[in-house]
Write an enzyme that holds these catalytic residues in place. Structure first.
Site, short mmCIF file in Angstrom:
data_model
loop_
_atom_site.label_atom_id
_atom_site.label_comp_id
_atom_site.label_asym_id
_atom_site.label_seq_id
_atom_site.Cartn_x
_atom_site.Cartn_y
_atom_site.Cartn_z
N GLU A 25 -29.01 -13.22 -14.43
CA GLU A 25 -28.89 -14.60 -13.95
C GLU A 25 -30.03 -15.00 -13.01
O GLU A 25 -30.76 -14.13 -12.50
CB GLU A 25 -27.55 -14.80 -13.24
N LYS A 87 -28.71 -25.45 -8.52
CA LYS A 87 -27.77 -24.37 -8.88
C LYS A 87 -26.93 -24.91 -10.03
O LYS A 87 -26.13 -25.83 -9.84
CB LYS A 87 -26.91 -24.02 -7.66
N VAL A 107 -23.38 -17.23 -12.85
CA VAL A 107 -22.72 -16.35 -13.82
C VAL A 107 -22.21 -17.18 -15.00
O VAL A 107 -22.37 -16.81 -16.18
CB VAL A 107 -21.57 -15.57 -13.14
N ASP A 139 -10.96 -24.58 -4.25
CA ASP A 139 -12.27 -24.00 -4.56
C ASP A 139 -12.11 -22.71 -5.34
O ASP A 139 -11.90 -21.63 -4.77
CB ASP A 139 -13.08 -23.78 -3.27
N SER A 141 -14.16 -20.74 -8.40
CA SER A 141 -15.44 -20.78 -9.11
C SER A 141 -15.25 -21.00 -10.60
O SER A 141 -14.32 -20.45 -11.23
CB SER A 141 -16.18 -19.46 -8.89
N ALA A 142 -16.16 -21.76 -11.18
CA ALA A 142 -16.18 -21.95 -12.63
C ALA A 142 -16.38 -20.60 -13.35
O ALA A 142 -16.09 -20.49 -14.54
CB ALA A 142 -17.27 -22.93 -13.02
N ASP A 143 -16.86 -19.59 -12.62
CA ASP A 143 -17.03 -18.27 -13.24
C ASP A 143 -15.70 -17.75 -13.80
O ASP A 143 -15.68 -17.02 -14.81
CB ASP A 143 -17.56 -17.24 -12.22
N LYS A 160 -16.97 -10.18 -3.22
CA LYS A 160 -17.10 -10.11 -1.76
C LYS A 160 -15.84 -10.67 -1.12
O LYS A 160 -15.21 -11.56 -1.66
CB LYS A 160 -18.27 -10.97 -1.31
N1 PSU Z 1 -22.48 -13.77 -5.35
C1 PSU Z 1 -23.59 -13.15 -4.89
N2 PSU Z 1 -24.80 -13.68 -5.15
C2 PSU Z 1 -24.93 -14.82 -5.88
C3 PSU Z 1 -23.75 -15.46 -6.40
C4 PSU Z 1 -22.55 -14.89 -6.11
O1 PSU Z 1 -23.50 -12.14 -4.22
O2 PSU Z 1 -26.07 -15.27 -6.09
C5 PSU Z 1 -23.90 -16.67 -7.25
C6 PSU Z 1 -23.67 -16.32 -8.73
O3 PSU Z 1 -24.61 -17.03 -9.51
C7 PSU Z 1 -22.28 -16.87 -8.98
C8 PSU Z 1 -22.27 -18.07 -8.09
O4 PSU Z 1 -22.04 -17.23 -10.32
O5 PSU Z 1 -22.92 -17.64 -6.91
C9 PSU Z 1 -20.89 -18.58 -7.78
O6 PSU Z 1 -20.98 -19.80 -7.15
P1 PSU Z 1 -19.69 -20.70 -6.96
O7 PSU Z 1 -18.81 -19.90 -6.05
O8 PSU Z 1 -20.20 -21.97 -6.34
O9 PSU Z 1 -19.09 -20.87 -8.32
MN MN Z 2 -16.79 -23.45 -5.67
#
Ligand code: PSU
Ligand code: MN
Length: 304
Positions: A25, A87, A107, A139, A141-143, A160
């Protein structure tokens, strides 16, 4: 093939001739680490994948083209421009493509583009998940949704504790995403090996990971597989140190009123400052460790 998709010559040749390929990624480059460690790490990760017999495909959106296989110049560009690169999650993809803009893929979008290209294995550091306080903020994540629908195996170092780890596991269970511990029964917590939470299954070899992926595909089950690979013992951070830094970073984020897609990059940068850079070093080590396992798994999947 999708008219927008752009493959590097090396990735195109590898896919055509059945060589193992590993997706990587680019949000981790633009938003996850500071310059120049972000670029150095991205290039080291690619080298690690080559050293282990596979072809790396760093994924990004460049000039409105979803790209599998960035050049070193493109990686330098994404790293230097940092947070000024959008992003890009699933919702951003159509707009960036139509406008001809750049995007660092999370991701989620890395899975989407990997799947468009025919790449099945993807190595990263950490995934997004269910955030603490999601009961109020929504909140998530879309992941999580992408893992539920796109058939790519994501090899990470767990999640984390900026996230709510028990809720993240609940969500993945609901969505039917297998969560596998590599060489462990416990969900690794990214910077540390331990979370106190159990994963669904423990697997000890790349061959068995490949077998699970094959079985899922053969059954036509949609969605991905999440492999959580603990950070090597010698680089693992003391739990009290990292947890204190995370708590403080979360408090500062709330005080600053940060929300939405800015949360994860803010927290990562803050935790790095609070740990005097130790968390960045751990982050780099665990990504390299995941790259190795992903390359081995891609080789096993291709019978090499
Ligand atoms: N966790 C990390 N480093 C990162 C990310 C997550 O330790 O760079 C990034 C990844 O690209 C993950 C994204 O898909 O953050 C998730 O963001 P959000 O929570 O806004 O969906
Ligand atoms: Mn989010």
């Amino acid at each position: 093939m999708n008219e927008y998709l752009s493959l590097s010559p090396e990735v195109a040749e590898a896919l055509r001739t059945g060589k193992p390929v590993v997706a990587l990624e680019s949000t981790i480059i633009s938003h996850g680490m500071p310059y120049p460690q972000n670029v150095e790490t991205a290039l080291r990760v690619e080298q690690t994948i080559r050293d282990n017999g596979a072809v790396p495909a760093t994924i990004a959106i460049i000039g409105g083209r979803p790209k599998a296989g960035c050049t070193p110049e493109e990686i330098e560009y994404l790293g230097r421009k940092g947070q000024a690169v959008t992003k890009a999650s699933r919702r951003d993809l159509p707009v960036l493509l139509a406008r001809g803009e750049d995007g660092a893929t999370t991701v989620t979008t890395t899975m989407i583009i990997a799947h468009m290209a025919g790449i099945r294995i993807f190595a990263t550091g950490g995934i997004g998940g269910v955030h603490r306080g999601a009961q109020q903020t929504f909140d998530i994540s879309a992941d999580m949704e992408e893992l539920a629908q796109t058939p790519v195996m994501v090899i990470c170092a767990g999640a984390k504790s900026i996230l709510d780890l028990p809720l993240t596991l609940e969500y993945l269970e609901t969505k039917g995403v297998p969560v596998i511990g590599y060489g462990t029964d416990e969900l690794p917590a990214f910077y540390t090996r331990h979370s106190g939470l159990r994963v669904d299954y423990r697997i000890d070899t790349p061959e068995e990971l490949a077998g699970v992926f094959r079985a899922k595909q053969a059954c036509g089950l949609r969605g991905g597989i999440l492999v959580t690979n603990p950070i090597p013992e010698e680089f693992s951070m003391p739990a009290d140190v990292i947890n204190a830094a995370i708590e403080q970073a979360l408090a500062e984020m709330d005080a600053a009123g940060i929300h939405g897609k800015a949360c994860t990059p803010f927290l990562l940068a803050k935790v790095k400052d609070l740990t005097g850079g130790d968390s960045l070093e751990a982050n780099i080590r665990l990504v390299l460790n995941n790259a190795r396992l992903a390359a081995q798994t891609a080789c096993a999947l291709n019978g090499r």
